[in-house]
Design a protein around this motif. Structure first.
Motif, PDB file in Angstrom:
ATOM      1  N   ASP A 191      -7.312  -3.117  -1.714  1.00  0.00           N
ATOM      2  CA  ASP A 191      -6.818  -2.674  -0.770  1.00  0.00           C
ATOM      3  C   ASP A 191      -5.140  -2.033  -0.928  1.00  0.00           C
ATOM      4  N   GLU A 192      -4.672  -2.933  -1.846  1.00  0.00           N
ATOM      5  CA  GLU A 192      -3.190  -2.486  -2.218  1.00  0.00           C
ATOM      6  C   GLU A 192      -3.247  -1.194  -2.996  1.00  0.00           C
ATOM      7  N   SER A 193      -4.202  -0.926  -3.853  1.00  0.00           N
ATOM      8  CA  SER A 193      -4.348   0.278  -4.534  1.00  0.00           C
ATOM      9  C   SER A 193      -4.429   1.319  -3.974  1.00  0.00           C
ATOM     10  N   ALA A 194      -5.509   1.249  -2.902  1.00  0.00           N
ATOM     11  CA  ALA A 194      -5.832   2.232  -1.746  1.00  0.00           C
ATOM     12  C   ALA A 194      -4.666   2.617  -1.113  1.00  0.00           C
ATOM     13  N   PHE A 195      -3.711   1.613  -0.550  1.00  0.00           N
ATOM     14  CA  PHE A 195      -2.399   1.989   0.149  1.00  0.00           C
ATOM     15  C   PHE A 195      -1.659   2.870  -0.836  1.00  0.00           C
ATOM     16  N   VAL A 196      -1.366   2.672  -1.689  1.00  0.00           N
ATOM     17  CA  VAL A 196      -0.590   3.216  -2.799  1.00  0.00           C
ATOM     18  C   VAL A 196      -1.076   4.762  -2.952  1.00  0.00           C
ATOM     19  N   ASP A 197      -2.424   4.875  -2.775  1.00  0.00           N
ATOM     20  CA  ASP A 197      -2.955   6.430  -2.859  1.00  0.00           C
ATOM     21  C   ASP A 197      -2.960   7.166  -1.467  1.00  0.00           C
ATOM     22  N   GLY A 198      -2.495   6.399  -0.609  1.00  0.00           N
ATOM     23  CA  GLY A 198      -2.236   7.032   0.697  1.00  0.00           C
ATOM     24  C   GLY A 198      -3.377   6.979   1.661  1.00  0.00           C
TER      25      GLY A 198
ATOM     26  N   ARG B 258      -6.262   2.144   6.858  1.00  0.00           N
ATOM     27  CA  ARG B 258      -6.912   0.991   7.177  1.00  0.00           C
ATOM     28  C   ARG B 258      -8.489   1.522   7.306  1.00  0.00           C
ATOM     29  N   TRP B 259      -8.693   2.542   8.047  1.00  0.00           N
ATOM     30  CA  TRP B 259     -10.181   2.866   8.236  1.00  0.00           C
ATOM     31  C   TRP B 259     -10.770   3.284   7.068  1.00  0.00           C
ATOM     32  N   GLN B 260      -9.959   4.103   6.331  1.00  0.00           N
ATOM     33  CA  GLN B 260     -10.593   4.475   4.997  1.00  0.00           C
ATOM     34  C   GLN B 260     -10.793   3.394   3.910  1.00  0.00           C
ATOM     35  N   ILE B 261      -9.977   2.404   4.136  1.00  0.00           N
ATOM     36  CA  ILE B 261     -10.267   1.278   3.431  1.00  0.00           C
ATOM     37  C   ILE B 261     -11.548   0.690   3.695  1.00  0.00           C
ATOM     38  N   PHE B 262     -11.818   0.333   4.874  1.00  0.00           N
ATOM     39  CA  PHE B 262     -12.903  -0.236   5.485  1.00  0.00           C
ATOM     40  C   PHE B 262     -14.050   0.531   5.288  1.00  0.00           C
ATOM     41  N   THR B 263     -14.119   1.741   5.454  1.00  0.00           N
ATOM     42  CA  THR B 263     -15.476   2.540   5.147  1.00  0.00           C
ATOM     43  C   THR B 263     -15.820   2.787   3.653  1.00  0.00           C
ATOM     44  N   ARG B 264     -14.752   2.982   2.915  1.00  0.00           N
ATOM     45  CA  ARG B 264     -15.018   3.554   1.658  1.00  0.00           C
ATOM     46  C   ARG B 264     -15.019   2.483   0.670  1.00  0.00           C
ATOM     47  N   ILE B 265     -14.184   1.386   0.828  1.00  0.00           N
ATOM     48  CA  ILE B 265     -14.163   0.237   0.027  1.00  0.00           C
ATOM     49  C   ILE B 265     -14.938  -1.118   0.493  1.00  0.00           C
ATOM     50  N   MET B 266     -14.693  -1.499   1.529  1.00  0.00           N
ATOM     51  CA  MET B 266     -15.016  -2.911   2.095  1.00  0.00           C
ATOM     52  C   MET B 266     -16.706  -2.679   2.237  1.00  0.00           C
ATOM     53  N   LEU B 267     -17.346  -1.763   3.147  1.00  0.00           N
ATOM     54  CA  LEU B 267     -18.286  -1.573   3.556  1.00  0.00           C
ATOM     55  C   LEU B 267     -19.362  -1.442   2.213  1.00  0.00           C
TER      56      LEU B 267
END
Length: 279
Positions: free
Chosen positions: A171-178, A181-190
């Motif tokens: 999550d933290e790496s994704a936040f650094v890349d801009g 929350r919704w993108q993290i959910f759909t592209r990483i968590m799911l």
């Protein structure tokens, strides 16, 4: 050098006997169902365990005896949106409990878990009256709408436990890349939560496919019956066509068995990994 003889292990023997007994308890009724589906009406109770002549025509007769494909379509009309709604809403709720920190989060999650201890019979009448007052009686909506509100506490709990095991560094790496929350959910968590999502999908499929009580309560018209409810049409006023009933039961049971055996790897993985995560 003299080879040592393997020691007799009583525990393993007892475990094996217990497993064999459990297997027999499960398989014997299924074998009886299959055998009865191939018998004549006279052989159902008057013959042996196996039919003297296998009547495969019982299956086509069972399909033609009831509006089988109409019931199948009704079942799919309920099944598809329920599966989509259950998986989507449970995943969103689980993500909130797994990754967000907010006031009362622990209390709210404990209340959610407490609903698992509440028998469905307690809320059956109030729920029915609520949908009746909303004008949804004799429709598919009461069977579909609840799926879009979490789909059950167990589903949320299962996915939440798995998501808690996913490293927060992603999550933290994704936040650094801009990423949002919704993108993290759909592209990483799911994508990473595929095992519990498949497990929830299988649970939902089994529950809807075999559901008898829900359609019995809310559906009044024969043309809206599901497959599970359609089986009751083989029961007459004075007798039951057991061979036809068992043939229809086998036909209805096959898709559930196929789905389970095809996806059992993800099912077992999702259950075992989610159960191993603490917190």
């Amino acid at each position: 050098m003299q080879m040592s003889q393997p020691k007799f292990n009583l525990t393993r023997l007892l475990a094996l006997l217990l497993l064999l007994a459990g297997t027999a308890i499960v398989l014997v009724p299924m074998l009886w169902t299959l055998s009865t589906s191939l018998k004549t009406p006279a052989e159902v109770f008057g013959g042996g365990f196996f039919p003297k002549k296998w009547l495969w025509s019982n299956y086509s007769d069972a399909i033609n005896a009831i509006p089988f494909f109409r019931f199948l379509g009704n079942t799919l009309i309920i099944l598809v949106p329920v599966m989509i709604g259950t998986v989507a809403s449970a995943a969103v709720c689980a993500y909130g409990f797994a990754r967000f920190n907010f006031k009362g989060k622990r209390t709210l999650f404990l209340i959610l878990l407490a609903t698992m201890m509440l028998p469905s019979q307690v809320t059956m009448i109030p729920t029915f009256l609520m949908f009746k007052e909303a004008g949804f009686s004799n429709s598919f909506l009461p069977l579909i709408l609840p799926a879009f509100f979490g789909g059950g506490a167990f589903n949320i709990f299962l996915i939440r436990q798995f998501m808690r095991g996913i490293p927060r560094e992603l999550d933290e790496s994704a936040f650094v890349d801009g990423a949002k929350r919704w993108q993290i959910f759909t592209r990483i968590m799911l994508p990473l939560s595929k095992p519990p999502l498949i497990a929830v999908s299988i649970f939902t499929f089994m529950g809807v496919w075999n559901d008898f009580q829900g359609p019995l309560i809310y559906l009044n018209s024969n043309d809206k019956y599901t497959l599970a409810l359609g089986l009751s049409m083989f029961k007459g006023m004075y007798n039951i066509e057991w061979n036809m009933l068992m043939a229809a039961t086998i036909l209805i049971m096959l898709p559930a068995l196929i789905v389970f055996f095809v996806a059992q790897k993800y099912f077992i993985e999702g259950i075992s990994i989610s159960s191993a995560v603490k917190g």
